[in-house]
Design an enzyme around this catalytic site. Sequence first.
Site, PDB file in Angstrom:
ATOM      1  N   ASP A 197     -48.799  -1.026   6.636  1.00  0.00           N
ATOM      2  CA  ASP A 197     -47.931  -0.858   5.468  1.00  0.00           C
ATOM      3  C   ASP A 197     -46.619  -1.617   5.558  1.00  0.00           C
ATOM      4  OD1 ASP A 197     -47.560   0.192   2.911  1.00  0.00           O
ATOM      5  OD2 ASP A 197     -46.480   1.948   3.644  1.00  0.00           O
ATOM      6  N   HIS A 226     -40.852   0.891   8.956  1.00  0.00           N
ATOM      7  CA  HIS A 226     -40.656   0.034   7.784  1.00  0.00           C
ATOM      8  C   HIS A 226     -39.894   0.710   6.654  1.00  0.00           C
ATOM      9  CE1 HIS A 226     -44.548   2.060   7.566  1.00  0.00           C
ATOM     10  NE2 HIS A 226     -44.410   2.083   6.265  1.00  0.00           N
ATOM     11  N   ASP A 235     -45.801   8.336   7.918  1.00  0.00           N
ATOM     12  CA  ASP A 235     -44.377   8.037   7.769  1.00  0.00           C
ATOM     13  C   ASP A 235     -43.608   9.223   8.337  1.00  0.00           C
ATOM     14  OD1 ASP A 235     -44.606   5.535   6.277  1.00  0.00           O
ATOM     15  OD2 ASP A 235     -45.388   6.785   4.657  1.00  0.00           O
TER      16      ASP A 235
END
Length: 877
Positions: A126, A338, A16
């Site tokens: 994810d 996301h 991330d």
Amino acid sequence: MKAVSRVHITPHMHWDREWYFTTEESRILLVNNMEEILCRLEQDNEYKYYVLDGQTAILEDYFAVKPENKDRVKKQVEAGKLIIGPWYTQTDTTIVSAESIVRNLMYGMRDCLAFGEPMKIGYLPDSFGMSGQLPHIYNGFGITRTMFWRGCSERHGTDKTEFLWQSSDGSEVTAQVLPLGYAIGKYLPADENGLRKRLDSYFDVLEKASVTKEILLPNGHDQMPLQQNIFEVMDKLREIYPQRKFVMSRFEEVFEKIEAQRDNLATLKGEFIDGKYMRVHRTIGSTRMDIKIAHARIENKIVNLLEPLATLAWTLGFEYHHGLLEKMWKEILKNHAHDSIGCCCSDKVHREIVARFELAEDMADNLIRFYMRKIADNMPQSDADKLVLFNLMPWPREEVINTTVRLRASQFNLRDDRGQPVPYFIRHAREIDPGLIDRQIVHYGNYDPFMEFDIQINQIVPSMGYRTLYIEANQPGNVIAAKSDAEGILENAFWQIALNEDGSLQLVDKDSGVRYDRVLQIEESSDDGDEYDYSPAKEEWVITAANAKPQCDIIHEAWQSRAVIRYDMAVPLNLSERSARQSTGRVGVVLVVTLSHNSRRIDVDINLDNQADDHRLRVLVPTPFNTDSVLADTQFGSLTRPVNDSAMNNWQQEGWKEAPVPVWNMLNYVALQEGRNGMAVFSEGLREFEVIGEEKKTFAITLLRGVGLLGKEDLLLRPGRPSGIKMPVPDSQLRGLLSCRLSLLSYTGTPTAAGVAQQARAWLTPVQCYNKIPWDVMKLNKAGFNVPESYSLLKMPPVGCLISALKKAEDRQEVILRLFNPAESATCDATVAFSREVISCSETMMDEHITTEENQGSNLSGPFLPGQSRTFSYRLA
């Protein structure tokens, strides 16, 4: 002894870029981890593979501070040890547009080619649910495999983790679901007790769900450094689980085993957004609605306006600025990760997301203005004051256009290219300082003011092109007065609109006689959720504006009328006040309802001033339709969803991780219909909706969701642990002003025959105007050629197939045209007529690689299947 299963251990990291930490915090870890990864790959021949999370933005972040390591990375990629791509960022798939997903793959795979081959797997470990159109998009890049975690349950058609997955047009990929996630092999202990405690139950689940008994044990986690002792752990695994075979593999080896058993695989279709076994956060589409709205607005500016305009300019002889477009695309694609576009991040990260959107929008606005100026500057009458109107839809449009002209005169005449006066209506007029026009004017001591006129005109603009009007200063013009024959507050040939006492509207469709009441009522209710999910308070209290005392101003103009409706809602300040039935908080509401004289649309601007916390605001559009399904658009198509999800009846007994609330996402439109009559709602960024009501169904479009925590435990609709972490995020309460817009369209027949998708695209693609005057803040030299005063590049019918993208090819001197069939069940043909001679037309993949032989002319062979897109490359004379 035959092995019970083969366990594939794949070293990886899930990266991330930002979440509850910033990109710069993660970049420091990235520099550290990449050195360890490269050293291990370079020095240990047994350490065969490392998957770099399927996204090249990681490399971009890394090379920004370690450019000297490009050759080291390239050697490992070429050797097949460091596995990169295919994405640019780990995208969301349910609230970003088709073109955003396409460009994410396009830029990601192009970035990979500088180092070697990309991983040809649609790897999204994810993302919060899977769009049903992903197989179609993957196939457009030659990808036939996908791996993901979230969204599947047995009600889709299988309880197995390997299957074939098809989009509506039949595009197909082999799917491998990670049923327990991408991190079950993180930080594996080296002792028997620790391994058994972790893996005994995992193996039972994985083997029971597997058709092939090829089991994935991904060895990695969020920002996790590589596990140095992985071979020691693997030796211990072989010792304590002798019935299983443990190997270090890359994901492709698993897919080869799956594809060898293709005949044993089920075939599934559609989207995967079930939160039965893992959370999918169905209501994340309404978190930080300010960011969601900005995201949609900028997507539309780039795809609907800028790229077609740049293509027009290129066909006229100007440069197509690939580098500038890639820069702005990558800025917004960073935000499409996301967590980022889900807006389940810290306040600091959200400020960085906003800054990237502001940068991309500033670039887009300026490049749009630049291309319009280049065209206007190089017309034969280049010095004359002009107003150039650009229509970037593929059919001629008659539109009411509100624009602004500047000149050094108190009056002016507007005429067309035949010398005929063009009537116009003056909405506002004001003096402006000449320094705002060009600072060189005042530099030489000339302080005479300019006039700025906001005007309204009604014009027909050619398809995918422009026309020019001429401004004659100090000449009397055909200035017309406001007109209104309305019996209600607003009326035209299609609608009669009246105001209710609570500020909502009564609508009468004059053609069908269908009546709609209480339209645009605002509903306020609690939100005891977090940035991931809406959840009502245990003691709910729903409030509407029934007791509001609206003030309504009617503004009639020449071709357009507006109702401006203002009122305040008294609402609970927080959850404690709601429980006590107190209401010291406030929401200010301003609705601007616009009706053009020749339009079936009712355009609505909603301006909110939110002065309360922990609540949800929705706008309601009741219909008289009794139906159990609702149509919404998705990437390259549309799909019907149930008004109610039957799984809601037993979700707690069945142990769902989150309630399957019938709150859905759209991209640009949603429609309800009974018989031949229907109502569609268009939106720009308001991508979450629910259909409520027992018999007569009502659209409930989410406007705002205010929450104060990134993650929160034990929600009514999502029991158990917090998602993310329990971090305060006061900015996500969205105190202050928020502006959004939507439009209502009534229609008869099917949405396909009525061109609902086309009308939504047209609403999102307003006519652009450029006022050419002799002065400008920035100077440009003229080109060495002239362009026509009116131009149309191509034409298509306003029904049937729809343009998804019009751009210049990345690597050749050709025009790329991507079309799609927006219908859910009907095929359609496409007719494209270019104004220029077509030397050749080839069909391509989405990555623009040619797949068919060149054909002369622009004829497109074969029908488009429902939900199918096709990409064509044209070489023009």
